[in-house]
Structure formats: structure tokens, C-alpha cells
Design a protein around this motif. Structure first.
Motif, short mmCIF file in Angstrom:
data_model
loop_
_atom_site.label_atom_id
_atom_site.label_comp_id
_atom_site.label_asym_id
_atom_site.label_seq_id
_atom_site.Cartn_x
_atom_site.Cartn_y
_atom_site.Cartn_z
N PRO A 330 3.63 12.82 -3.10
CA PRO A 330 2.50 11.96 -3.43
C PRO A 330 2.62 10.58 -2.76
O PRO A 330 3.72 10.13 -2.45
N THR A 331 1.46 9.95 -2.58
CA THR A 331 1.45 8.57 -2.09
C THR A 331 0.65 7.70 -3.05
O THR A 331 -0.30 8.16 -3.69
N VAL A 332 1.07 6.44 -3.13
CA VAL A 332 0.38 5.45 -3.96
C VAL A 332 0.17 4.20 -3.11
O VAL A 332 1.10 3.72 -2.46
N GLY A 333 -1.06 3.71 -3.11
CA GLY A 333 -1.38 2.49 -2.36
C GLY A 333 -1.92 1.44 -3.31
O GLY A 333 -2.87 1.69 -4.06
N GLY A 380 -10.99 -10.81 1.18
CA GLY A 380 -10.81 -10.54 -0.25
C GLY A 380 -9.71 -9.53 -0.49
O GLY A 380 -8.74 -9.78 -1.22
N ARG A 381 -9.85 -8.36 0.12
CA ARG A 381 -8.75 -7.39 0.04
C ARG A 381 -7.83 -7.73 1.20
O ARG A 381 -8.22 -7.66 2.36
N VAL A 382 -6.61 -8.12 0.89
CA VAL A 382 -5.73 -8.65 1.94
C VAL A 382 -4.87 -7.55 2.55
O VAL A 382 -4.83 -7.39 3.78
N LEU A 383 -4.18 -6.80 1.71
CA LEU A 383 -3.24 -5.78 2.19
C LEU A 383 -3.26 -4.58 1.25
O LEU A 383 -3.56 -4.72 0.07
N THR A 384 -2.87 -3.41 1.77
CA THR A 384 -2.54 -2.28 0.90
C THR A 384 -1.09 -1.92 1.16
O THR A 384 -0.69 -1.75 2.32
N VAL A 385 -0.31 -1.83 0.10
CA VAL A 385 1.10 -1.43 0.22
C VAL A 385 1.19 0.03 -0.22
O VAL A 385 0.84 0.37 -1.35
N THR A 386 1.62 0.91 0.69
CA THR A 386 1.65 2.35 0.40
C THR A 386 3.08 2.88 0.43
O THR A 386 3.83 2.63 1.37
N ALA A 387 3.43 3.62 -0.62
CA ALA A 387 4.76 4.24 -0.69
C ALA A 387 4.60 5.72 -0.98
O ALA A 387 3.64 6.16 -1.62
#
Ligand code: AMP
Ligand code: GLY
Length: 424
Positions: A330-333, A380-387
Motif C-alpha cells: 500500500p501507499t499513503v500520501g 495552497g497545496r505545497v507538497l505530497t509526502v508518499t510512503a
């Protein structure tokens, strides 16, 4: 020699796609128009906007581009794919005719009716008086009034009663709050249920559905606050059972692709239907003809196949000949946003901590800008961190652990992305 690929857009989605393409053996160069502070790390930004079709065609020629991969919606209804294909350039993305499935809700509703795809009962109007007479002829109750054209996701007005529907018609048709996108309106029954969506990679004839995903539209933890472009996402979705995924593929995706082909508008590119799951069945609310954002940021890291190989096969109508493989993990962002988004917020704040993240965690930039002082906020949305992780909980813990190492003035994230209620 490898390919030189053009992307158009400036979101985390475009960074995720550029990042995935940069790992392809067969890609030599990636250009993103206009791009952002993150795309410039894996690609070259080109200063042309998404609606400037002449400018994009000229850039494709000047830069010797040999493949266009559509990610965002704007250029396709304006004919970018048609123009590039005329010049012999292979494209993964819909023609202007096929993109009507997204660009005109009036067209797509009629398409669904004609092809037996379940959707809310509706009527389409061009005349304000006729629309008012129709609403007044119905029993007083909930309705949805939609501007037919593209409206940056804001054109659907969900109304509790007749008075609200009449106000919505006034806003769209008289005050013209969505401009020409409100030349036609769709008035439809309001459904009760829960929402989900699907993504399919399509070549005009064959559609390959991606793993399921869930995105979080509201700004604040717990689903409070205003609607946003998306504050985080994860895959696979805990809400989409294998049975539901199979039903969406069988009853929505495949008939849509077959119907578009039968109408002489074969759909090439990413089809992204939005659905309402109700007690009476699975209803299509709308089609998007693009990749979701932030869904791209969690799907790209799960894709094990070479993205360029998949999209170039799709561009040639040969998708059936390639295997599209996804990681089991699975991935989560998690989106890190500017405090105040989606309303007012400030920009230009230095982003710290980007160099402290784990090697196997990806950071996809959206509202950032590279300056001599470092990377600063620019949206507004700056970054997405995905693991990724062996379990959803592990992926979630890793995504949050890393996202919390990032800091800038006013940084905000929801704390409940991929937080699944234990049912056992
Ligand atoms: P759309 O742009 O058509 O996807 O609509 C945007 C949002 O409005 C959807 O995500 C739903 O939350 C809501 N919506 C649209 N159509 C309906 C409907 N017929 N019934 C209830 N809610 C709807
Ligand atoms: N994640 C919502 C969208 O891309 O429209």
C-alpha cells in the motif's frame, strides 16, 4: 535514443508522473509546462501555460518532443492531442472530441443514458426560464444544479430544496458565475450514498483499471472544512471491495470505453469516473479525463511497470499487449498545505527539512518554487509526502513521520489520512 516526453501542468500529479518517467530506460528527457519547483529536479520546466495550445505545439516542435502524456484536463478540450497527432506525434490522452466526456456534463449525461450507464435522472437546459419552470414543476426537495462546462471542480451546486436550486440557476445562468461553462446547465436528482472513484488506463479499445484509491477532499481533519483539490490519498482503498471494483469495471469502465468507440470518439488516456454508491446501485456522477491529484502521487509509486512503456503502448492502441503491474504494498500520501488553504494563505516561506527524509519516501511538489535561498512555498497545496509499506498502517506511519519533518511557516496537514477504523 530514448524519448523526449512533454507533460502539461504544475501540480504534485505532474511531479509524480515526471518522477516515474525519469526512472524509465526509454526516456531521455522530460519537459513540464509550466512545471513547479519539484518538476525542475527531474525534468526541465517550460514557461508555457496549459491553455496556450499554440505555445505548447510550438514548444513541442522546438524541443523535439516525441511523446505527449496528458495528466491535467485543460489542454485536451482545446485540441492539443489533435494538433500534436496531426504532426505525427504519438500522444497518451483524449482528442477534443473524446474529452467532451469530461468537458461537457450535458454531453456526458446523454452519453450515459444512451449507453445504459447508471447515472442520476437529469434534464439539460440552455434557457433560464425553462430551467426555472422545470424546477418549479417538481415537488420541493433536494436537487443538484451543475454548470455543464469545466469549472475547476466547483460547478456542481448541491441544493437542499427548490429555493436553493432556483438560486443556483440564477448564479450559473443569470450572474454567469462560471462564465461560458454555464451556457448549459444540468438539473439532476440528488443521490444519497458515499463517493468513490476509479482510474483506468485506456487506449481507445482496451481499459486497464488501476488499483483502487481513496482521496480526502475536505480541508480539515475529520472531514470538516471546505472542499479542496485533495489533502491526501491512499491505495488500495479500504472502502472498495473486490466485488465493487469488479462492478465498476464491468458496469462503468468497459461500457464507457465501448460506447465512446462506437460513437467514433475512441477514448485514449486516463478515464477517472466519480461515483456515488447508493442502496439502489452504483451511479456515475461525472467523468474526469485525466489523472487525479493527489491520486497520481500514490499510484505512481505503486506502479512497477515502466510508465512510458505502458503509455506508449496505449498511444498506439496496443495496451492489450503490455502487462501493467502494481506493487502489493500500500501507499499513503499526505499533503502538506499552506495554513488557510483553500481560502487565503501566504506564500514565499522557506521550506525546511526536505533533506532529512528517508530515502525510500517520495516528496512530490505542487505549490513550490526554487529560489536562490532554497525551495519556498508558492501555492495552497505545497507538497505530497508518499510512503510505501508492508501494511497500510506501516505506510501511514512512515508518511506521517516524514511529513512532520517538513516545516514552513503555517504548514498544515490533516492527521487522519488513511486512518482506517478497525472493524475486527
Ligand atoms: P461533479 O462535478 O459532477 O462530480 O460533482 C461534484 C460533487 O457534487 C460530487 O463529488 C458530489 O459530492 C456532488 N454531487 C454531484 N452530483 C450529485 C448528485 N446527483 N447527488 C448528490 N451529490 C452530487
Ligand atoms: N483528487 C481529486 C481530483 O483530482 O479531482
Amino acid at each position: 535514443m530514448g524519448a523526449r516526453v512533454l507533460l502539461v501542468g504544475q501540480g504534485g500529479r505532474e511531479h509524480a508522473v515526471a518522477w516515474k518517467l525519469s526512472r524509465s530506460r526509454d526516456v531521455d528527457a522530460i519537459y513540464v509546462a509550466p512545471g513547479n519547483g519539484g518538476t525542475s529536479r527531474v525534468a526541465t520546466n517550460v514557461d508555457v501555460g496549459p491553455k496556450d495550445i499554440d505555445g505548447l505545439v510550438a514548444a513541442a516542435s522546438d524541443l523535439n518532443i516525441d511523446f505527449y502524456l496528458a495528466t491535467m484536463d485543460d489542454p485536451q478540450p482545446l485540441g492539443l492531442v489533435d494538433r500534436l497527432r496531426e504532426r505525427g506525434l504519438p500522444c497518451y490522452g483524449p482528442t477534443a472530441a473524446a474529452s467532451q466526456i469530461e468537458a461537457s456534463k450535458a454531453w456526458s449525461k446523454q452519453f450515459m443514458v444512451d449507453h445504459g450507464i447508471t447515472t442520476a435522472r437529469h434534464r439539460t437546459f440552455q434557457d433560464h426560464g425553462e430551467a426555472v419552470a422545470y424546477v418549479e414543476s417538481l415537488p420541493d426537495g433536494p436537487l443538484v444544479v451543475k454548470a455543464s462546462g469545466l469549472a475547476a471542480g466547483k460547478g456542481a451546486l448541491v441544493c437542499d430544496d427548490r429555493e436553493g436550486a432556483l438560486a443556483a440557476l440564477h448564479a450559473i445562468m443569470v450572474k454567469r458565475e462560471f462564465g461560458a461553462s454555464g451556457d448549459q446547465v444540468v438539473v439532476e436528482e440528488r443521490l444519497q450514498g458515499w463517493e468513490t472513484s476509479a482510474h483506468a488506463i485506456c487506449d481507445g479499445e482496451t481499459a486497464v483499471v488501476t488499483p483502487s484509491s481513496t482521496d480526502y477532499k475536505r480541508a480539515l481533519t475529520g472531514g470538516r472544512g471546505l472542499n479542496t483539490g485533495g489533502m491526501g490519498a491512499y491505495s488500495p482503498s479500504a472502502d472498495v471491495t473486490p466485488e465493487l471494483a469488479a462492478a465498476i469495471e464491468r458496469d462503468v469502465v468497459q461500457p464507457t470505453i465501448a460506447g465512446m468507440a462506437a460513437m467514433g470518439r475512441p477514448f485514449n488516456g486516463t478515464l477517472y469516473p466519480g461515483l456515488m454508491i447508493t442502496e439502489a446501485g452504483n451511479y456515475v456522477l461525472e467523468y474526469n479525463a485525466r489523472l487525479g491529484d493527489p491520486e497520481a502521487q500514490i499510484l505512481m509509486p505503486r506502479l512497477e511497470s515502466d510508465l512510458f512503456a505502458v503509455c506508449s503502448a496505449a498511444a498506439e492502441g496496443a495496451l492489450a499487449s503490455v502487462d501493467v503491474e502494481w506493487s502489493e504494498e500500500p501507499t499513503v500520501g499526505v499533503v502538506v498545505a499552506s495554513g488557510g488553504y483553500p481560502e487565503s494563505y501566504t506564500t514565499g516561506h522557506l521550506i525546511e527539512g526536505l533533506d532529512t527524509l528517508d530515502d525510500d519516501v517520495e516528496v512530490f511538489h505542487a505549490g513550490t518554487k526554487q529560489t536562490p535561498a532554497g525551495v519556498v512555498t508558492n501555492g495552497g497545496r505545497v507538497l505530497t509526502v508518499t510512503a510505501r509499506g508492508p501494511t497500510l498502517a506501516a505506510a501511514r506511519a512512515k508518511a506521517y513521520d516524514n511529513a512532520r519533518r517538513i516545516n514552513f511557516e503555517g504548514a498544515y496537514m490533516r492527521s487522519d489520512i488513511a486512518q482506517i477504523e478497525e472493524t475486527e
